[in-house]
Every structure is written in structure tokens, then in C-alpha cells.
Design a protein around this motif. Structure first.
Motif, mmCIF file in Angstrom:
data_model
loop_
_atom_site.group_PDB
_atom_site.id
_atom_site.type_symbol
_atom_site.label_atom_id
_atom_site.label_comp_id
_atom_site.label_asym_id
_atom_site.label_seq_id
_atom_site.Cartn_x
_atom_site.Cartn_y
_atom_site.Cartn_z
ATOM 1 N N TYR A 1 8.582 -44.869 27.079
ATOM 2 C CA TYR A 1 8.231 -46.158 27.669
ATOM 3 C C TYR A 1 9.340 -46.528 28.647
ATOM 4 N N SER A 2 9.006 -46.577 29.937
ATOM 5 C CA SER A 2 9.984 -46.927 30.961
ATOM 6 C C SER A 2 9.795 -48.382 31.375
ATOM 7 N N HIS A 3 10.894 -49.113 31.497
ATOM 8 C CA HIS A 3 10.807 -50.499 31.948
ATOM 9 C C HIS A 3 10.647 -50.607 33.466
ATOM 10 N N TYR A 4 10.634 -49.489 34.170
ATOM 11 C CA TYR A 4 10.200 -49.513 35.570
ATOM 12 C C TYR A 4 8.679 -49.677 35.579
ATOM 13 N N ASP A 5 8.224 -50.866 35.949
ATOM 14 C CA ASP A 5 6.789 -51.185 35.987
ATOM 15 C C ASP A 5 6.087 -50.927 34.654
ATOM 16 N N ARG A 6 6.867 -50.830 33.565
ATOM 17 C CA ARG A 6 6.328 -50.663 32.202
ATOM 18 C C ARG A 6 5.356 -49.484 32.093
ATOM 19 N N VAL A 7 5.689 -48.434 32.800
ATOM 20 C CA VAL A 7 4.889 -47.207 32.752
ATOM 21 C C VAL A 7 5.258 -46.402 31.503
ATOM 22 N N MET A 8 4.252 -45.762 30.908
ATOM 23 C CA MET A 8 4.483 -44.868 29.779
ATOM 24 C C MET A 8 4.145 -43.444 30.195
ATOM 25 N N ILE A 9 5.071 -42.525 29.939
ATOM 26 C CA ILE A 9 4.943 -41.125 30.336
ATOM 27 C C ILE A 9 4.864 -40.305 29.059
ATOM 28 N N GLY A 10 3.821 -39.487 28.934
ATOM 29 C CA GLY A 10 3.649 -38.784 27.678
ATOM 30 C C GLY A 10 3.041 -37.406 27.810
ATOM 31 N N GLY A 11 2.973 -36.713 26.687
ATOM 32 C CA GLY A 11 2.373 -35.392 26.628
ATOM 33 C C GLY A 11 1.731 -35.170 25.280
ATOM 34 N N ALA A 12 0.632 -34.415 25.262
ATOM 35 C CA ALA A 12 -0.065 -34.101 24.011
ATOM 36 C C ALA A 12 -0.571 -32.662 24.062
ATOM 37 N N ILE A 13 -0.295 -31.917 23.000
ATOM 38 C CA ILE A 13 -0.811 -30.547 22.872
ATOM 39 C C ILE A 13 -1.557 -30.449 21.546
ATOM 40 N N PRO A 14 -2.882 -30.640 21.561
ATOM 41 C CA PRO A 14 -3.649 -30.482 20.327
ATOM 42 C C PRO A 14 -3.827 -29.001 19.997
ATOM 43 N N THR A 15 -3.695 -28.645 18.741
ATOM 44 C CA THR A 15 -3.870 -27.241 18.337
ATOM 45 C C THR A 15 -5.068 -27.139 17.393
ATOM 46 N N ASP A 16 -4.829 -27.039 16.085
ATOM 47 C CA ASP A 16 -5.932 -26.846 15.139
ATOM 48 C C ASP A 16 -6.762 -28.106 14.916
ATOM 49 N N THR A 17 -6.140 -29.269 15.023
ATOM 50 C CA THR A 17 -6.858 -30.522 14.789
ATOM 51 C C THR A 17 -6.675 -31.451 15.978
ATOM 52 N N PRO A 18 -7.635 -32.339 16.227
ATOM 53 C CA PRO A 18 -7.513 -33.293 17.335
ATOM 54 C C PRO A 18 -6.335 -34.243 17.131
ATOM 55 N N ILE A 19 -5.845 -34.771 18.230
ATOM 56 C CA ILE A 19 -4.776 -35.761 18.203
ATOM 57 C C ILE A 19 -5.354 -37.095 18.666
ATOM 58 N N ARG A 20 -5.095 -38.138 17.895
ATOM 59 C CA ARG A 20 -5.574 -39.472 18.232
ATOM 60 C C ARG A 20 -4.501 -40.247 19.010
ATOM 61 N N LEU A 21 -4.922 -40.950 20.048
ATOM 62 C CA LEU A 21 -4.012 -41.816 20.799
ATOM 63 C C LEU A 21 -3.826 -43.103 20.015
ATOM 64 N N GLU A 22 -2.675 -43.213 19.344
ATOM 65 C CA GLU A 22 -2.393 -44.372 18.505
ATOM 66 C C GLU A 22 -1.600 -45.414 19.295
ATOM 67 N N THR A 23 -1.647 -46.657 18.816
ATOM 68 C CA THR A 23 -0.839 -47.687 19.428
ATOM 69 C C THR A 23 0.575 -47.635 18.846
ATOM 70 N N TYR A 24 1.487 -48.397 19.433
ATOM 71 C CA TYR A 24 2.870 -48.471 18.983
ATOM 72 C C TYR A 24 3.234 -49.932 18.767
ATOM 73 N N ASP A 25 4.110 -50.172 17.812
ATOM 74 C CA ASP A 25 4.485 -51.546 17.490
ATOM 75 C C ASP A 25 5.070 -52.262 18.706
ATOM 76 N N ALA A 26 5.792 -51.522 19.536
ATOM 77 C CA ALA A 26 6.417 -52.142 20.706
ATOM 78 C C ALA A 26 5.391 -52.708 21.692
ATOM 79 N N LEU A 27 4.148 -52.195 21.652
ATOM 80 C CA LEU A 27 3.110 -52.679 22.561
ATOM 81 C C LEU A 27 2.491 -53.984 22.075
ATOM 82 N N LYS A 28 2.638 -54.279 20.797
ATOM 83 C CA LYS A 28 2.037 -55.489 20.203
ATOM 84 C C LYS A 28 0.550 -55.560 20.550
ATOM 85 N N ALA A 29 -0.137 -54.444 20.378
ATOM 86 C CA ALA A 29 -1.561 -54.335 20.701
ATOM 87 C C ALA A 29 -2.295 -53.721 19.519
#
Length: 276
Positions: A39-67
Motif C-alpha cells: 500500500y503506497s501513500h502516493y495516491d493511495r495506490v496498492m501494488i500486488g501480485g498473485a500466483i494461484p496454484t492448486d487452489t484459487p486465491i480470494r481477493l480479501e480485504t485488509y483492516d487498514a482499508l476499513k472496508a
């Protein structure tokens, strides 16, 4: 999720190599079976990566987002730089081959990442920004992106640009995103340099051959700095910083921005003789 705060121009001018890397280089963005974000405070952009293998990966929220869920007040652009994959958004399934881009709009509650073949998994690069309006979830292949070939072999920057999320492409609230592929024999990107004080930018370098590197230039035009970057590593670029690179071989990179506008051509050019 890691949180990184802004650094002023004065701070950056006094940073050594280690401090520059800690603040602006994202070294470990991709890990098999997991999802990572910075989580970058430059324009509050979030930069990420995901590599699903045997099971799917769910996009979860984070406490810092308060969402209640990740995209409650956000949008996200996703580009696949690996094997074939699938993304499910509130039950609708999209297939992404390498270099396909999926934009997912604000209000989407469930996002699932999966690979068609776990032995050759999809590698999803993620870029998310705050959003105040909802735009439709849209898939583009690299052919949909109206590829534009620019530069020349004489200046070592013969490259093809794929624009996905921008004013004339996939519609978004404030996100802009695409990628650039350098041709064999070319090594320079975004040269001559530019800045755009109205938008931060993030780069993700990929398809860098084994035992090769990219030298990423950053900093003010009159006082540049550099970072050595490896395959599948990302860079946070402040709005006031140049963002150019030169590789020991040809390579590709994803660029993405968020901020004041979505005009891809909104750049303040820096003359070659002004670089220091």
C-alpha cells in the motif's frame, strides 16, 4: 500487506542505495499460492501480485482499508504475465492468457484467481486505486489494446506499447494501465524521460532473461538516482520523479498510474541535456 509512506524530494536526495530500495523497490511481489500487496501513500495506490496454484486465491480485504470487502471503495487492474488463468468476479468467469488485462470496478464483492494448469500457473500483477464511481468490469486481450510500435533500433528503444485502461480504452474511475515490450536488441524505455506531477506511477518489470538486469532511473531530472531491478520486481515512482530504464537485455514492463487525470499523453518532457 506492507504499507509505505511518501518520501520528499529532499529525503530522497539524501538516501543511500539501501534506503532507496526499501522505499521504492518491491522485490518480492509474487509467491506461489499467495497474494501480496504494498500500500503506497502516493495516491493511495496498492501494488500486488498473485500466483494461484492448486487452489484459487480470494481477493480479501485488509483492516487498514476499513472496508467490508476489497473493492468497496476501490477499482483494480489485473494483467497476467504467466500461464493461462481465470478470474471470477461475483460469479462471472474471465479467461486471461498472457498479457491479457482485466479491469474490475468498484462494488465487486468477490474476486477469485485461479490457474488453468497449476504446473504452469498464471501470474497476476495487480494495481488498485481508490474509486468514487463504478465502471464495468472489462477484459482486453493484447490484440484489443491496439498495439503501437514506436522508437527505433538506432536509438535502442524499438518497442510496442499496449494501452489497456485509459481514456480511449477500458474505462475506469482514475486508473491508467498498460504494458510495453522491447524488441530484441533494444534496451531503453521511456527515454527521453518525463515527469507528471499530477499522477504517481508504478512499474513492474517482467520477462527479464536469466542473469540479466534492468537499471531503473528515478529522482528529479537534475539529480537522478538508480535501482537495479530483477525479473518480476516492481517500482514505486513518485509524481515528481523520472521513470526510465535500461536493460542488459530486452525485457517487458507494466506501467500503471493514478491521480489527477487519465490522459495517457499528460507528460512533462525532460530534455536530454537537462538530465544529471
Amino acid at each position: 500487506m506492507q504499507i509505505r509512506f511518501e518520501s520528499s524530494r529532499k529525503e530522497v536526495s539524501q538516501m543511500n542505495t539501501e534506503a532507496l530500495r526499501e522505499n521504492f523497490l518491491i522485490e518480492n511481489i509474487f509467491e506461489n499460492g499467495k497474494i501480496h500487496f504494498v500500500y503506497s501513500h502516493y495516491d493511495r495506490v496498492m501494488i500486488g501480485g498473485a500466483i494461484p496454484t492448486d487452489t484459487p486465491i480470494r481477493l480479501e480485504t485488509y483492516d487498514a482499508l476499513k472496508a467490508d470487502y476489497f473493492l468497496e471503495r476501490r477499482e483494480i487492474g489485473i494483467i497476467n504475465i504467466g500461464g493461462d488463468g481465470k478470474i471470477s468476479t461475483d460469479g462471472e468467469v474471465f479467461e486471461l492468457k498472457k498479457m491479457s488485462c482485466l479491469y474490475v470496478g468498484k462494488g465487486t464483492q468477490e474476486v477469485l484467481f485461479s490457474s488453468s494448469d497449476p504446473a504452469s500457473p498464471a501470474v497476476f500483477y495487480l494495481l488498485s486505486s481508490p474509486a468514487h464511481q463504478t465502471c464495468p468490469t472489462t477484459l482486453f486481450t493484447k490484440e484489443d489494446a491496439a498495439p503501437l510500435t514506436v522508437g527505433s533500433m538506432e536509438t535502442s528503444n524499438h518497442r510496442t506499447i499496449y494501452k489497456y485502461i485509459h481514456l480511449a480504452g477500458i474505462q475506469s474511475c482514475q486508473l491508467v494501465m498498460g504494458l510495453t515490450v522491447l524488441q530484441t536488441g533494444s534496451v531503453w524505455n521511456t527515454m527521453p524521460s518525463h515527469v507528471h506531477d499530477r499522477r504517481m506511477e508504478a512499474y513492474c518489470y517482467f520477462d527479464i532473461p536469466d542473469n540479466q538486469k534492468v537499471l531503473h532511473l528515478m529522482g528529479e531530472p537534475s539529480e537522478t538516482r538508480h535501482l537495479w531491478v530483477s525479473d518480476r520486481q516492481a517500482i514505486i515512482s513518485p509524481p515528481w520523479s523520472v521513470h526510465s530504464g535500461c536493460g542488459t537485455s530486452n525485457y517487458s514492463f507494466i506501467w500503471g498510474m493514478a491521480g489527477e487525470n487519465k490522459d495517457y499523453t499528460d507528460m512533462d518532457a525532460v530534455a536530454m541535456h537537462d538530465l544529471r
